[in-house]
Design a protein around this motif. Structure first.
Motif, PDB file in Angstrom:
ATOM      1  N   ASN A 115      39.770  44.000  44.625  1.00  0.00           N
ATOM      2  CA  ASN A 115      38.419  44.364  43.680  1.00  0.00           C
ATOM      3  C   ASN A 115      38.140  44.351  42.493  1.00  0.00           C
ATOM      4  N   LYS A 116      37.343  43.524  41.746  1.00  0.00           N
ATOM      5  CA  LYS A 116      36.871  43.334  40.396  1.00  0.00           C
ATOM      6  C   LYS A 116      36.702  44.420  40.113  1.00  0.00           C
TER       7      LYS A 116
ATOM      8  N   SER B 150      41.938  43.642  32.339  1.00  0.00           N
ATOM      9  CA  SER B 150      40.971  43.430  33.822  1.00  0.00           C
ATOM     10  C   SER B 150      41.372  45.030  34.028  1.00  0.00           C
TER      11      SER B 150
ATOM     12  N   THR C 123      41.249  46.104  38.554  1.00  0.00           N
ATOM     13  CA  THR C 123      40.993  46.145  39.781  1.00  0.00           C
ATOM     14  C   THR C 123      41.289  47.314  40.268  1.00  0.00           C
TER      15      THR C 123
END
Length: 129
Positions: free
Chosen positions: A117-118, A110, A112
């Motif tokens: 915020n992704k 992941s 960010t």
């Protein structure tokens, strides 16, 4: 068990990622957290952070997570989904093992920004060499 300083020294040889600003923040069992300070040379003509920056950081986090404990692993394939714009000044990638088999493994990474915020989600399949 290697210290984070020893792991940082080992991966300092990963020059493409490190010369573009990637650093190792944390390591754990089949886990790595890496980050990168966004600079002007990371941006495209529209002023947004290039997608390749997110992918490079994710690939670096995968490399650290899957190799720092000593089992040589290379990437077989990666799928990236871009989810949103970078609004902060730092990208953070967390690589987490999903499945570890005899010859292959699968990680979720992941990305960010420091504001939460992704930016992107990546699935990488690795091969233990």
């Amino acid at each position: 068990m290697k210290t984070i300083e020893e792991v940082r020294e080992l991966f300092s040889k990963d020059r493409y990622a490190t010369e573009n600003g990637a650093v190792i923040d944390e390591i754990g069992e089949h886990y790595a957290k890496c980050s990168l300070a966004v600079d002007a040379h990371h941006k495209n003509a529209m002023g947004a952070v290039m997608g390749g920056v997110s992918f490079t950081l994710a690939d670096f986090a995968f490399a650290v997570a899957s190799n720092w404990e000593g089992v040589p692993t290379v990437s077989l394939s990666s799928t990236i989904n871009y989810l949103g714009k970078v609004r902060g000044e730092r990208l953070i990638a967390e690589a987490i093992l999903i499945k570890d088999g005899r010859t292959t493994c699968c990680y979720s990474i992941s990305v960010t920004d420091e504001l939460g915020n992704k930016v992107s989600e990546i699935i990488t399949t690795g091969y233990h060499v």
